[in-house]
Write a protein that holds these residues in place. Structure first.
Motif, mmCIF file in Angstrom:
data_model
loop_
_atom_site.group_PDB
_atom_site.id
_atom_site.type_symbol
_atom_site.label_atom_id
_atom_site.label_comp_id
_atom_site.label_asym_id
_atom_site.label_seq_id
_atom_site.Cartn_x
_atom_site.Cartn_y
_atom_site.Cartn_z
ATOM 1 N N GLU A 105 8.053 -19.741 -15.734
ATOM 2 C CA GLU A 105 7.836 -19.369 -14.334
ATOM 3 C C GLU A 105 8.688 -18.171 -13.950
ATOM 4 O O GLU A 105 8.209 -17.240 -13.282
ATOM 5 N N GLY A 106 9.936 -18.152 -14.386
ATOM 6 C CA GLY A 106 10.801 -17.013 -14.086
ATOM 7 C C GLY A 106 10.246 -15.719 -14.663
ATOM 8 O O GLY A 106 10.257 -14.668 -14.008
ATOM 9 N N PHE A 107 9.763 -15.799 -15.900
ATOM 10 C CA PHE A 107 9.181 -14.620 -16.545
ATOM 11 C C PHE A 107 7.932 -14.156 -15.791
ATOM 12 O O PHE A 107 7.745 -12.961 -15.543
ATOM 13 N N MET A 108 7.076 -15.109 -15.427
ATOM 14 C CA MET A 108 5.854 -14.751 -14.713
ATOM 15 C C MET A 108 6.162 -14.106 -13.361
ATOM 16 O O MET A 108 5.514 -13.135 -12.965
ATOM 17 N N VAL A 109 7.148 -14.644 -12.655
ATOM 18 C CA VAL A 109 7.528 -14.067 -11.367
ATOM 19 C C VAL A 109 7.960 -12.618 -11.540
ATOM 20 O O VAL A 109 7.558 -11.726 -10.778
ATOM 21 N N ALA A 110 8.783 -12.358 -12.556
ATOM 22 C CA ALA A 110 9.287 -10.999 -12.782
ATOM 23 C C ALA A 110 8.166 -10.046 -13.180
ATOM 24 O O ALA A 110 8.112 -8.901 -12.712
ATOM 25 N N VAL A 111 7.260 -10.508 -14.043
ATOM 26 C CA VAL A 111 6.136 -9.661 -14.466
ATOM 27 C C VAL A 111 5.216 -9.363 -13.286
ATOM 28 O O VAL A 111 4.790 -8.217 -13.083
ATOM 29 N N ILE A 112 4.916 -10.380 -12.492
ATOM 30 C CA ILE A 112 4.020 -10.195 -11.345
ATOM 31 C C ILE A 112 4.661 -9.282 -10.311
ATOM 32 O O ILE A 112 4.007 -8.381 -9.759
ATOM 33 N N ASP A 113 5.945 -9.492 -10.032
ATOM 34 C CA ASP A 113 6.644 -8.618 -9.083
ATOM 35 C C ASP A 113 6.581 -7.161 -9.529
ATOM 36 O O ASP A 113 6.352 -6.250 -8.725
ATOM 37 N N ALA A 114 6.810 -6.940 -10.830
ATOM 38 C CA ALA A 114 6.783 -5.568 -11.354
ATOM 39 C C ALA A 114 5.388 -4.955 -11.240
ATOM 40 O O ALA A 114 5.231 -3.781 -10.877
ATOM 41 N N ALA A 115 4.364 -5.756 -11.529
ATOM 42 C CA ALA A 115 2.985 -5.260 -11.455
ATOM 43 C C ALA A 115 2.589 -4.924 -10.016
ATOM 44 O O ALA A 115 1.923 -3.909 -9.767
ATOM 45 N N LEU A 116 2.997 -5.769 -9.079
ATOM 46 C CA LEU A 116 2.679 -5.502 -7.672
ATOM 47 C C LEU A 116 3.359 -4.221 -7.208
ATOM 48 O O LEU A 116 2.753 -3.397 -6.506
ATOM 49 N N ALA A 117 4.618 -4.050 -7.586
ATOM 50 C CA ALA A 117 5.344 -2.834 -7.205
ATOM 51 C C ALA A 117 4.682 -1.598 -7.815
ATOM 52 O O ALA A 117 4.534 -0.558 -7.160
ATOM 53 N N ALA A 118 4.264 -1.720 -9.079
ATOM 54 C CA ALA A 118 3.644 -0.588 -9.764
ATOM 55 C C ALA A 118 2.335 -0.185 -9.103
ATOM 56 O O ALA A 118 2.045 1.007 -8.943
ATOM 57 N N GLN A 119 1.531 -1.169 -8.708
ATOM 58 C CA GLN A 119 0.249 -0.829 -8.092
ATOM 59 C C GLN A 119 0.455 -0.168 -6.728
ATOM 60 O O GLN A 119 -0.292 0.743 -6.364
ATOM 61 N N ASN A 120 1.466 -0.613 -5.994
ATOM 62 C CA ASN A 120 1.799 0.080 -4.749
ATOM 63 C C ASN A 120 2.182 1.532 -5.026
ATOM 64 O O ASN A 120 1.778 2.449 -4.314
ATOM 65 N N ALA A 121 2.972 1.718 -6.074
ATOM 66 C CA ALA A 121 3.381 3.073 -6.450
ATOM 67 C C ALA A 121 2.176 3.918 -6.830
ATOM 68 O O ALA A 121 2.079 5.100 -6.456
ATOM 69 N N ALA A 122 1.238 3.333 -7.575
ATOM 70 C CA ALA A 122 0.041 4.057 -8.002
ATOM 71 C C ALA A 122 -0.786 4.508 -6.805
ATOM 72 O O ALA A 122 -1.231 5.670 -6.728
ATOM 73 N N ILE A 123 -0.990 3.608 -5.855
ATOM 74 C CA ILE A 123 -1.788 3.948 -4.674
ATOM 75 C C ILE A 123 -1.086 5.008 -3.837
ATOM 76 O O ILE A 123 -1.720 5.945 -3.328
#
Length: 245
Positions: A105-123
């Motif tokens: 769960e900790g790993f998934m939270v970190a991966v998801i947080d990073a992906a969400l931040a990246a997509q915001n950056a992309a947009i």
């Protein structure tokens, strides 16, 4: 259509960038946009490493499989799962959070947080007229990438993002039909006929593309891509970095 949705719907990967630099103010706005993304329990379990060293860009390009646009761009970001600072925060209160940090769960939270931040950056970048390309090839050799970027335990580079002023655009790839992706109330089994129809769309797209024409369908493409397991070393390396122990 409002500008935000128009920007999102116009997305395509850009792999050819001009040599023009990106103003620092734009980079700062992209990072601010990334930080504005949703984050699980306000953990903000990610870090972003900006690569300005051409030597490091060149090395990352080689590690990613010789992708020239990793070294030739306006700016290069690396997004990391990061639970290191959380261990430091817990130590302030003399609490042991290692079980949570090392959990799936900790790993998934970190991966998801990073992906969400990246997509915001992309947009954010695309809204400025910049182009972006995600770089998963960094996972070809994360041990070398981690060494190059000096990421400590509990910080794992996940993917890169090349950003720059586009020198050329490729035609936008048609996505799967919404009827295949979207399920209402419960999951609906996908039929062969639905994928065959999409296969024809993709076949026509690749055949009519202005450059790198080829004759291939979506089902054959994904079947070939997934027929051989990739990057199995990650099964051992991820726990070595303090995740999913």
């Amino acid at each position: 259509m409002n500008p935000a949705i128009e920007t999102i719907l116009n997305h395509r990967s850009v792999r050819n960038f001009k040599n023009d630099p990106i103003p620092e103010s734009n980079i700062n706005e992209i990072i601010r946009a990334a930080q504005s993304a949703s984050t699980s329990s306000f953990l903000q379990a990610y870090s972003i490493i900006g690569i300005t060293s051409q030597k490091k860009k060149d090395r990352l390009a080689a590690l990613a499989g010789g992708q020239t646009y990793v070294s030739e761009n306006g700016y290069f970001f690396v997004f990391c799962a990061d639970l290191s600072r959380h261990l430091t925060a817990a130590s302030v209160h003399e609490q042991d959070i290692s079980a949570s940090v090392e959990s799936t769960e900790g790993f998934m939270v970190a991966v998801i947080d990073a992906a969400l931040a990246a997509q915001n950056a992309a947009i954010a970048a695309e809204s400025m007229g910049l182009g972006i390309c995600y770089i998963g090839g960094l996972r070809n050799n994360l041990e070398a990438v981690s060494s190059l970027l000096q990421t400590p335990d509990n910080v794992l580079p996940l993917f890169g993002m090349a950003v720059g002023w586009p020198d050329s655009y490729q035609e936008q790839k048609p996505r799967l039909p919404q009827t295949v992706i979207f399920h209402e109330n419960e999951y609906n089994e996908i039929k062969h006929a639905q994928l065959r129809a999409y296969d024809q769309t993709i076949f026509n797209y690749y055949r009519s593309r202005s450059n790198t024409k080829k004759e291939i369908t979506w089902t054959s493409q994904v079947s070939s891509a997934l027929a051989k397991s990739k990057r199995l070393y990650l099964n051992k390396f991820v726990p070595q970095k303090g995740f999913m122990k």
